[in-house]
Design a protein around this motif. Structure first.
Motif, PDB file in Angstrom:
ATOM      1  N   VAL A  95       0.835  -1.205   0.000  1.00 43.51           N
ATOM      2  CA  VAL A  95       0.000   0.000   0.000  1.00 43.51           C
ATOM      3  C   VAL A  95       0.870   1.256   0.000  1.00 43.51           C
ATOM      4  N   VAL A  96       1.855   1.291   0.886  1.00 38.70           N
ATOM      5  CA  VAL A  96       2.667   2.502   1.053  1.00 38.70           C
ATOM      6  C   VAL A  96       3.670   2.672  -0.083  1.00 38.70           C
ATOM      7  N   GLU A  97       4.249   1.558  -0.532  1.00 38.80           N
ATOM      8  CA  GLU A  97       5.306   1.623  -1.538  1.00 38.80           C
ATOM      9  C   GLU A  97       4.777   1.779  -2.954  1.00 38.80           C
ATOM     10  N   GLU A  98       3.654   1.123  -3.250  1.00 38.71           N
ATOM     11  CA  GLU A  98       3.193   1.043  -4.625  1.00 38.71           C
ATOM     12  C   GLU A  98       1.897   1.816  -4.887  1.00 38.71           C
ATOM     13  N   LEU A  99       0.845   1.489  -4.120  1.00 40.62           N
ATOM     14  CA  LEU A  99      -0.488   1.947  -4.500  1.00 40.62           C
ATOM     15  C   LEU A  99      -0.710   3.427  -4.221  1.00 40.62           C
ATOM     16  N   ILE A 100      -0.450   3.874  -2.995  1.00 34.90           N
ATOM     17  CA  ILE A 100      -0.723   5.278  -2.661  1.00 34.90           C
ATOM     18  C   ILE A 100       0.129   6.248  -3.480  1.00 34.90           C
ATOM     19  N   PRO A 101       1.442   6.012  -3.647  1.00 39.18           N
ATOM     20  CA  PRO A 101       2.205   6.935  -4.515  1.00 39.18           C
ATOM     21  C   PRO A 101       1.659   7.012  -5.930  1.00 39.18           C
ATOM     22  N   LYS A 102       1.261   5.864  -6.499  1.00 41.23           N
ATOM     23  CA  LYS A 102       0.749   5.874  -7.870  1.00 41.23           C
ATOM     24  C   LYS A 102      -0.629   6.536  -7.945  1.00 41.23           C
ATOM     25  N   ALA A 103      -1.380   6.492  -6.848  1.00 44.51           N
ATOM     26  CA  ALA A 103      -2.702   7.124  -6.836  1.00 44.51           C
ATOM     27  C   ALA A 103      -2.610   8.633  -6.767  1.00 44.51           C
ATOM     28  N   ASN A 104      -1.457   9.171  -6.445  1.00 40.50           N
ATOM     29  CA  ASN A 104      -1.301  10.618  -6.298  1.00 40.50           C
ATOM     30  C   ASN A 104      -0.170  11.167  -7.159  1.00 40.50           C
ATOM     31  N   LEU A 105       0.085  10.547  -8.319  1.00 37.96           N
ATOM     32  CA  LEU A 105       1.145  10.999  -9.198  1.00 37.96           C
ATOM     33  C   LEU A 105       0.830  12.362  -9.796  1.00 37.96           C
ATOM     34  N   SER A 106      -0.413  12.575 -10.187  1.00 40.52           N
ATOM     35  CA  SER A 106      -0.795  13.841 -10.808  1.00 40.52           C
ATOM     36  C   SER A 106      -1.135  14.865  -9.739  1.00 40.52           C
ATOM     37  N   GLN A 107      -0.710  16.072  -9.939  1.00 44.10           N
ATOM     38  CA  GLN A 107      -1.001  17.122  -8.978  1.00 44.10           C
ATOM     39  C   GLN A 107      -2.372  17.723  -9.270  1.00 44.10           C
ATOM     40  N   GLY A 108      -3.008  18.187  -8.222  1.00 39.03           N
ATOM     41  CA  GLY A 108      -4.326  18.795  -8.371  1.00 39.03           C
ATOM     42  C   GLY A 108      -5.425  17.778  -8.161  1.00 39.03           C
ATOM     43  N   GLY A 109      -6.427  18.169  -7.398  1.00 33.44           N
ATOM     44  CA  GLY A 109      -7.542  17.276  -7.151  1.00 33.44           C
ATOM     45  C   GLY A 109      -7.260  16.306  -6.016  1.00 33.44           C
ATOM     46  N   HIS A 110      -8.305  15.648  -5.573  1.00 37.31           N
ATOM     47  CA  HIS A 110      -8.193  14.725  -4.450  1.00 37.31           C
ATOM     48  C   HIS A 110      -8.762  13.357  -4.806  1.00 37.31           C
ATOM     49  N   SER A 111      -8.770  12.999  -6.076  1.00 40.26           N
ATOM     50  CA  SER A 111      -9.420  11.754  -6.486  1.00 40.26           C
ATOM     51  C   SER A 111      -8.728  10.544  -5.876  1.00 40.26           C
ATOM     52  N   GLY A 112      -7.392  10.532  -5.855  1.00 45.57           N
ATOM     53  CA  GLY A 112      -6.684   9.408  -5.275  1.00 45.57           C
ATOM     54  C   GLY A 112      -6.968   9.260  -3.791  1.00 45.57           C
TER      55      GLY A 112
END
Length: 224
Positions: A188-205
């Motif tokens: 979760v910490v290493e892979e999923l959450i960083p990839k969910a917030n790669l793009s700046q702006g918004g809170h979708s991840g």
């Protein structure tokens, strides 16, 4: 980003309600300090995936790009190894079902089913993370889908092997549960959450993480 965040939330909740809490309860039954297997097993799970992460490629789009001198066979091998690394936490499902079978407790069985459902849900964004980059590089839809499906195929194998291996090892059960929890937390910490917030702006991840966490918590508490 929403799907990756949702998968992270599901696995985060599952690591607590379906793995760490049963680990603590099982340790009490065995007259062990409740914190010892929970903390020690989690640390071992994190250390194991940290070591595997150093040996195997990340499950990331960069892993699928052609490199000079890289053959098709080597590229496919890298993909399979990455998928295998990312799905090692699936052993948590096997451990949960083994615990339910040992205790013959309907509540533990429903909790194991909830965990299996949650891990199954996170397979959708995980498979997409594999299939979409391959499709963008020109691979046919059928082949890209097949490679993406590999991320789900290896999980029943891990789960079944875990049930066969630990079904009769009562004393190790608290450690194995927390080991699986640590492995899930690492992913979760290493892979999923960083990839969910790669793009700046918004809170979708972030909203995806919250939605996945709430859904898995409700499933685990309501069914368990």
């Amino acid at each position: 980003r929403v799907m990756l965040g949702f998968a992270a939330g599901v696995m985060l909740a599952a690591s607590v309600w379906s793995l760490l809490i049963p680990s603590i309860e099982k340790a009490r039954e065995l007259h062990l300090p409740p914190w010892l297997p929970a903390a020690g097993g989690s640390a071992l799970g994190i250390a194991f995936l940290l070591a595997m992460d150093a040996l195997l490629p990340h499950l990331a789009p960069e892993s699928f790009h052609w490199r000079e001198g890289q053959t098709s066979r080597r590229r496919t091998l890298m993909l399979v190894l990455a998928v295998t690394l990312h799905n090692i936490p699936a052993l948590a499902v096997g451990i949960s079902f083994a615990l339910a079978a040992q205790a013959e407790d309907p509540a533990l069985l429903t909790a194991a089913v909830a965990l299996a459902l949650g891990v199954g849900v996170q397979n959708f964004p995980e498979g997409a993370a594999i299939a979409l980059p391959l499709r963008q590089e020109g691979m046919s839809r059928r082949r890209a889908f097949a490679f993406g499906a590999l991320s789900g195929v290896v999980e029943p194998v891990f789960g079944l092997l875990t049930v066969l291996a630990v079904g009769s090892v009562q004393a190790l059960m608290p450690w194995l549960l927390s080991f699986a929890a640590g492995a899930m937390l690492y992913v979760v910490v290493e892979e999923l959450i960083p990839k969910a917030n790669l793009s700046q702006g918004g809170h979708s991840g972030t909203l995806g993480v919250m939605a996945g966490f709430l859904m898995m918590m409700i499933l685990d508490v309501a069914l368990g």
